[in-house]
Structures are given as structure tokens and as C-alpha cells.
Design a protein around this motif. Sequence first.
Motif, PDB file in Angstrom:
ATOM      1  N   GLU A  67       0.832  -1.205   0.000  1.00 22.71           N
ATOM      2  CA  GLU A  67       0.000   0.000   0.000  1.00 22.71           C
ATOM      3  C   GLU A  67       0.869   1.259   0.000  1.00 22.71           C
ATOM      4  N   PHE A  68       1.980   1.204   0.714  1.00 22.70           N
ATOM      5  CA  PHE A  68       2.900   2.337   0.738  1.00 22.70           C
ATOM      6  C   PHE A  68       3.472   2.580  -0.656  1.00 22.70           C
ATOM      7  N   ALA A  69       3.900   1.506  -1.322  1.00 23.85           N
ATOM      8  CA  ALA A  69       4.448   1.625  -2.678  1.00 23.85           C
ATOM      9  C   ALA A  69       3.403   2.186  -3.632  1.00 23.85           C
ATOM     10  N   GLN A  70       2.156   1.761  -3.467  1.00 22.82           N
ATOM     11  CA  GLN A  70       1.073   2.282  -4.311  1.00 22.82           C
ATOM     12  C   GLN A  70       0.893   3.776  -4.068  1.00 22.82           C
ATOM     13  N   GLY A  71       0.943   4.178  -2.799  1.00 25.70           N
ATOM     14  CA  GLY A  71       0.811   5.600  -2.468  1.00 25.70           C
ATOM     15  C   GLY A  71       1.945   6.422  -3.051  1.00 25.70           C
ATOM     16  N   VAL A  72       3.171   5.901  -2.974  1.00 23.95           N
ATOM     17  CA  VAL A  72       4.325   6.594  -3.545  1.00 23.95           C
ATOM     18  C   VAL A  72       4.145   6.737  -5.055  1.00 23.95           C
ATOM     19  N   SER A  73       3.693   5.671  -5.689  1.00 26.34           N
ATOM     20  CA  SER A  73       3.463   5.702  -7.131  1.00 26.34           C
ATOM     21  C   SER A  73       2.419   6.760  -7.496  1.00 26.34           C
ATOM     22  N   GLU A  74       1.343   6.813  -6.726  1.00 27.58           N
ATOM     23  CA  GLU A  74       0.296   7.806  -6.987  1.00 27.58           C
ATOM     24  C   GLU A  74       0.822   9.223  -6.778  1.00 27.58           C
ATOM     25  N   LEU A  75       1.647   9.422  -5.743  1.00 33.96           N
ATOM     26  CA  LEU A  75       2.220  10.752  -5.511  1.00 33.96           C
ATOM     27  C   LEU A  75       3.148  11.160  -6.649  1.00 33.96           C
ATOM     28  N   LYS A  76       3.914  10.196  -7.179  1.00 38.74           N
ATOM     29  CA  LYS A  76       4.785  10.501  -8.308  1.00 38.74           C
ATOM     30  C   LYS A  76       3.964  10.938  -9.511  1.00 38.74           C
ATOM     31  N   GLN A  77       2.845  10.254  -9.730  1.00 34.85           N
ATOM     32  CA  GLN A  77       1.956  10.627 -10.836  1.00 34.85           C
ATOM     33  C   GLN A  77       1.407  12.032 -10.632  1.00 34.85           C
ATOM     34  N   ILE A  78       1.047  12.340  -9.405  1.00 37.22           N
ATOM     35  CA  ILE A  78       0.509  13.666  -9.099  1.00 37.22           C
ATOM     36  C   ILE A  78       1.573  14.722  -9.323  1.00 37.22           C
ATOM     37  N   GLN A  79       2.816  14.427  -8.912  1.00 33.03           N
ATOM     38  CA  GLN A  79       3.911  15.379  -9.102  1.00 33.03           C
ATOM     39  C   GLN A  79       4.131  15.681 -10.575  1.00 33.03           C
ATOM     40  N   LYS A  80       3.963  14.666 -11.393  1.00 37.35           N
ATOM     41  CA  LYS A  80       4.196  14.851 -12.825  1.00 37.35           C
ATOM     42  C   LYS A  80       3.120  15.729 -13.454  1.00 37.35           C
ATOM     43  N   GLY A  81       1.876  15.485 -13.096  1.00 39.20           N
ATOM     44  CA  GLY A  81       0.823  16.219 -13.779  1.00 39.20           C
ATOM     45  C   GLY A  81      -0.181  16.866 -12.864  1.00 39.20           C
ATOM     46  N   GLY A  82      -0.131  16.586 -11.611  1.00 38.60           N
ATOM     47  CA  GLY A  82      -1.110  17.152 -10.695  1.00 38.60           C
ATOM     48  C   GLY A  82      -2.454  16.492 -10.866  1.00 38.60           C
ATOM     49  N   LYS A  83      -3.311  16.689  -9.911  1.00 42.87           N
ATOM     50  CA  LYS A  83      -4.672  16.140  -9.961  1.00 42.87           C
ATOM     51  C   LYS A  83      -5.552  17.169 -10.649  1.00 42.87           C
ATOM     52  N   ALA A  84      -5.941  16.875 -11.861  1.00 46.90           N
ATOM     53  CA  ALA A  84      -6.764  17.771 -12.661  1.00 46.90           C
ATOM     54  C   ALA A  84      -6.147  19.167 -12.696  1.00 46.90           C
ATOM     55  N   GLY A  85      -4.805  19.207 -12.887  1.00 49.10           N
ATOM     56  CA  GLY A  85      -4.125  20.480 -12.985  1.00 49.10           C
ATOM     57  C   GLY A  85      -3.782  21.124 -11.652  1.00 49.10           C
ATOM     58  N   MET A  86      -4.113  20.449 -10.555  1.00 51.22           N
ATOM     59  CA  MET A  86      -3.850  21.013  -9.236  1.00 51.22           C
ATOM     60  C   MET A  86      -2.381  20.817  -8.884  1.00 51.22           C
ATOM     61  N   PRO A  87      -1.674  21.879  -8.467  1.00 52.01           N
ATOM     62  CA  PRO A  87      -0.275  21.719  -8.033  1.00 52.01           C
ATOM     63  C   PRO A  87      -0.189  20.839  -6.792  1.00 52.01           C
ATOM     64  N   LEU A  88       0.943  20.178  -6.630  1.00 52.81           N
ATOM     65  CA  LEU A  88       1.144  19.260  -5.508  1.00 52.81           C
ATOM     66  C   LEU A  88       0.940  19.975  -4.173  1.00 52.81           C
ATOM     67  N   SER A  89       1.420  21.185  -4.038  1.00 51.80           N
ATOM     68  CA  SER A  89       1.281  21.915  -2.767  1.00 51.80           C
ATOM     69  C   SER A  89      -0.190  22.113  -2.403  1.00 51.80           C
ATOM     70  N   GLU A  90      -1.044  22.393  -3.384  1.00 51.03           N
ATOM     71  CA  GLU A  90      -2.481  22.549  -3.117  1.00 51.03           C
ATOM     72  C   GLU A  90      -3.116  21.217  -2.751  1.00 51.03           C
ATOM     73  N   LEU A  91      -2.670  20.153  -3.425  1.00 49.62           N
ATOM     74  CA  LEU A  91      -3.196  18.822  -3.107  1.00 49.62           C
ATOM     75  C   LEU A  91      -2.839  18.441  -1.685  1.00 49.62           C
ATOM     76  N   ILE A  92      -1.604  18.719  -1.276  1.00 50.48           N
ATOM     77  CA  ILE A  92      -1.184  18.422   0.098  1.00 50.48           C
ATOM     78  C   ILE A  92      -2.013  19.222   1.089  1.00 50.48           C
ATOM     79  N   ASP A  93      -2.241  20.483   0.791  1.00 50.42           N
ATOM     80  CA  ASP A  93      -3.083  21.323   1.664  1.00 50.42           C
ATOM     81  C   ASP A  93      -4.499  20.757   1.766  1.00 50.42           C
ATOM     82  N   GLU A  94      -4.984  20.219   0.647  1.00 55.13           N
ATOM     83  CA  GLU A  94      -6.324  19.641   0.608  1.00 55.13           C
ATOM     84  C   GLU A  94      -6.412  18.403   1.514  1.00 55.13           C
ATOM     85  N   LEU A  95      -5.327  17.646   1.548  1.00 58.14           N
ATOM     86  CA  LEU A  95      -5.297  16.445   2.386  1.00 58.14           C
ATOM     87  C   LEU A  95      -5.279  16.831   3.826  1.00 58.14           C
TER      88      LEU A  95
END
Length: 86
Positions: free
Chosen positions: A58-86
Motif C-alpha cells: 500500500e505504501f508503494a502504491q501511495g508513492v506511485s500515486e504521488l509521483k503521478q501527481i507530481q508529474k501532472g497534478g490532480k486535474a491540474g492542481m499543483p502538488l502543494s495545493e493537493l497536500i493542503d487539501e489532504l
Amino acid sequence: MYSLSQLEKQQVGLRLPRYLIEQLDELASSHSLNRTDLIFEAIRSYLEKQKEERFYEEFAQGVSELKQIQKGGKAGMPLSELIDEL
């Protein structure tokens, strides 16, 4: 930690091939344990290992998902905003 009721022992039936029983008895004898103690420890160890493996998967899956988010963001959302959202 477990509650007292969870630590209460319950009898279960188990059928194993004779050769495994012989190996269990030999191992138990060499460690001054009885079958119950040996089977208990084997099951506890196996379950703990499975839990650990599941955690790392599960940790590896989470890391993989975070890497994907870093590359393109969630629907254009920057990583910093996504982290704030969490």
C-alpha cells in the motif's frame, strides 16, 4: 494492544499430514515447546508478515500515486495545493 476478551483462548480443530505433525513434534521438542505453542507462534509470525507485506504494498502504491501527481497534478492542481487539501 488486545483486550482481555481477545486474549482468551479458543479451541480449534486442525488436520495435518502425519509428516508435518512429526516435524512439528521434533521442532517443538528441540525448543522445549508443545505443539500448541509452536503452531501459535507460526501462525502469529505468518499473520504479522502478511500485515507487513500489505503495508509496504500500500505504501508503494501511495508513492506511485504521488509521483503521478507530481508529474501532472490532480486535474491540474499543483502538488502543494493537493497536500493542503489532504
